[in-house]
Design an enzyme around this catalytic site. Structure first.
Site, PDB file in Angstrom:
ATOM      1  N   HIS A 149       0.884  -1.444   0.022  1.00  0.00           N
ATOM      2  CA  HIS A 149      -0.125  -0.235  -0.321  1.00  0.00           C
ATOM      3  C   HIS A 149       0.509   1.462  -0.278  1.00  0.00           C
ATOM      4  CE1 HIS A 149      -3.981   2.566   1.565  1.00  0.00           C
ATOM      5  NE2 HIS A 149      -2.494   3.328   1.947  1.00  0.00           N
ATOM      6  N   GLU A 150       1.915   1.257   0.836  1.00  0.00           N
ATOM      7  CA  GLU A 150       2.933   2.670   0.917  1.00  0.00           C
ATOM      8  C   GLU A 150       3.279   2.296  -0.663  1.00  0.00           C
ATOM      9  OE1 GLU A 150       2.345   4.563   2.867  1.00  0.00           O
ATOM     10  OE2 GLU A 150       1.158   3.495   4.148  1.00  0.00           O
ATOM     11  N   HIS A 168       1.599   4.471  -2.341  1.00  0.00           N
ATOM     12  CA  HIS A 168       2.048   5.736  -2.506  1.00  0.00           C
ATOM     13  C   HIS A 168       2.697   6.399  -3.160  1.00  0.00           C
ATOM     14  CE1 HIS A 168      -1.701   6.821   0.099  1.00  0.00           C
ATOM     15  NE2 HIS A 168      -1.944   6.170   1.118  1.00  0.00           N
ATOM     16  N   GLU A 224      -6.556   6.484  -0.735  1.00  0.00           N
ATOM     17  CA  GLU A 224      -6.281   5.964   0.181  1.00  0.00           C
ATOM     18  C   GLU A 224      -6.592   4.699  -1.132  1.00  0.00           C
ATOM     19  OE1 GLU A 224      -4.159   5.246   2.581  1.00  0.00           O
ATOM     20  OE2 GLU A 224      -4.394   7.196   1.594  1.00  0.00           O
TER      21      GLU A 224
END
Lengths: 404, 183
Positions: free
Chosen positions: A146-147, A150, A230
């Site tokens: 997930h990071e 980003h 997100e």
């Protein structure tokens, strides 16, 4: 496939431009008010952009390391926490990042993780000790993915730019309203004597309403943008790991944790995987003023992907849960679906949370420059801070000499 | 006179557009090549880990010479394999042999608790993951490249760009990454 992220970037740019226009509008309203003339609007608008530019340049000159320092993150090496380091490397391979991000550990019992790096070349991933204690390997992989999402989607640059815009608007509107409230009267009467007339008063009123409403409006836009990024980072995470369940299960565990977090910086908040909890606060309240979507929705979407991991599957699941689309419908046509694939884990032997906690805090201490000195007499391992190294002659536990 | 200026402007814009597409194709092709070389890097990493692993396990399980020999042989064959097909097969056999080696640990509690062994286990499962992710990244990059070269108007100029083949796993043993359950 990835073109969808491109398209989303374009949409995000439009949103940021809209915020910029509101900023200019606020500046114009202020300029008009201060000068009492229409020409003042031009000066005010330019001044507002100038303020934004100064703030933006300031934040860029400071770089990402300020954010890491604000969060009290310590950079670690591979030997300090091989598993975390491996996972970051694996996800960089999957996402085809140009360079493996630096890895940081934050000494905080609240489980969370964030990424910085306006430029993927200089990115960093930071996780808290609480996160390492709580999650197993697959879940950690989901969070790191997930990071990395980003970083790959360039969310850090986007959210910093938007956040600075929001800050500038809030400050300007605040100044304007204060001046109107306290010093406006005399100015208005002076304008009246000059012969401005009723039109001037109406203009003032409109300016006041605009100054009150614009910060709220811009905040709503900012938070909606943040929530969207997100969801997209979740979609990227599912895609990179090929295993949405890892991230879903991690989010579930994070939702149950209730330890408040020390880092409450608004700048880093959109980069965390879950919103940093404040003291005595509950999670999972859906709000238009939140940087993150409710966790249960994110989990539902991830678990509704039906054995596929591509963006189409994510978008389908998203629209089933939230009745809307998260990626442009036009780009969904003509791309194939990708099935989920369970990760290989040779070390299927579960590591107990106490062991994970010990490994995590040891890694943090190593990153903070602590030295490990084993006592050969009683078997204790002393962890000595930088400033005290070489100044301890006997083991404080058993008193034996630490002859080195 | 003016129509000539207009024509030149239009031509420059069209040419610029196609230059952009061409550069995009080059970039995507390079990404595909990079992703392919990542697979090799990760396979080499796996080969490098094996001698260390065998040495650690040997210290605890001296009687399992057959398993060790099978792993070493499979490794050497994988290192010297020529061509993608042979390499794929050799890597598959190596994966299966490694699975057996890890299953051994079940019978040796001392080995299971050994720090060195645990560290190697993490390294090896990370390597298996990396190989998988490198393949996956290659297939993603190849799909992006193939899509880019087939859509209009890119297909007018993509004659010199060959289609990238996707990585398919053919050997059954290779599809099954060694999965070991520890009690």
């Amino acid at each position: 496939m990835w073109e969808q992220i491109e398209r989303n970037r374009r949409r995000s740019r439009i949103i940021v431009t809209a915020m910029g226009m509101i900023l200019v509008g606020v500046g114009m309203a202020l300029g008009m008010f201060f000068s009492g003339q229409q020409q003042g609007a031009l000066v005010g608008g330019v001044a507002a952009l100038g303020i934004w530019l100064v703030l933006w340049l300031f934040s860029h000159s400071q770089g990402d390391d300020v954010l890491l320092r604000m969060a009290h993150a310590r950079q670690i090496e591979k030997r300090d926490h091989p598993q975390l380091y491996n996972i970051v490397e694996e996800m960089s391979i999957a996402a085809q990042l140009p360079k493996v991000p630096r890895v940081f550990i934050v000494d905080d019992p609240s489980p969370n993780a964030f990424a910085v790096g306006r430029d993927p070349q200089k990115a960093a991933v930071a996780v808290t000790i609480g996160l390492l204690r709580l999650l197993d390997r697959d879940e950690l992989q989901g969070v790191v993915a997930h990071e990395i999402g980003h970083i790959k989607n360039r969310d850090v640059a986007l959210m910093t730019t938007a956040g600075i815009m929001l800050g500038a608007i809030v400050i300007l509107a605040d100044i304007g309203l204060r001046v109107m409230w306290y010093g406006g009267g005399s100015r208005r009467s002076r304008d009246h004597s000059g012969g401005g007339g009723g039109a001037q008063v109406i203009l003032m009123l409109i300016a006041a309403v605009f100054l009150i409403l614009s910060p709220i409006l811009v905040q709503l836009i900012y938070f909606a943008l943040s929530r969207r990024r997100e969801y997209l980072a979740d979609a990227s995470g599912a895609m990179y790991t090929r295993w949405p369940e890892g991230l879903a299960s991690a989010l579930e565990k994070l939702g149950m944790a209730s330890i408040p977090q020390a880092d409450q910086s608004r700048v880093t908040a959109p980069m965390y995987i879950v919103r940093p909890l404040r003291e005595g606060e509950r999670r999972n309240l859906a709000s238009a003023f939140s940087t993150h979507p409710p966790l249960e929705k994110r989990i539902q979407v991830l678990r509704g992907m039906g054995g596929n991991v591509d963006f189409q599957a994510y978008d389908r699941a998203y629209s089933k849960v939230l009745g809307d689309h998260v990626v442009g419908a036009r780009t969904l046509a003509g791309t194939e679906s990708i099935p989920a694939n369970a990760p290989a884990d040779l070390s299927a032997q579960p590591i107990p949370p106490t062991e994970r906690l010990r490994a995590a805090s040891d890694a943090f201490l190593a990153g903070a420059g602590y030295q490990r000195v084993p006592c050969h007499h009683c078997g204790a391992v002393l962890k000595i801070p930088k400033a005290r190294q070489g100044r301890l002659s006997a083991c404080p536990r058993c008193g034996a000499s630490l002859g080195r | 006179m003016w129509w000539l200026v207009g024509l030149i402007v239009v031509l420059v814009i069209v040419a610029g557009y196609f230059v952009g597409i061409y550069n995009g194709l080059i970039r995507k092709r390079n990404e595909t090549d990079n992703a392919w070389s990542q697979i090799d890097v990760q396979l080499k990493r796996r080969h490098d880990l094996i001698p260390n692993l065998v040495e650690t396990v040997q210290g605890y399980a001296k009687h399992e010479k057959e398993t060790f020999d099978a792993v070493i042989q499979a490794r050497n064959r994988a290192v010297s394999a020529e061509g993608p097909a042979a390499a794929g097969q050799a890597e598959g056999i190596l994966g299966a042999a490694l699975g057996k080696l890890f299953a051994l640990a079940e019978a040796y509690p001392d080995l299971k608790a050994n720090q060195n062994f645990l560290a190697l286990q993490e390294e090896l499962s990370s390597t298996e993951n990396r190989i998988g992710f490198a393949r996956q990244a290659y297939n993603d990059a190849a799909t992006r490249y193939n899509n880019a070269r087939e859509v209009f108007p890119a297909n007018l100029i993509s004659g010199g760009f060959d289609r990238a083949e996707l990585f398919e796993i053919e050997v059954d043993a290779e599809r099954e990454v060694p999965k070991v359950q520890f009690g």
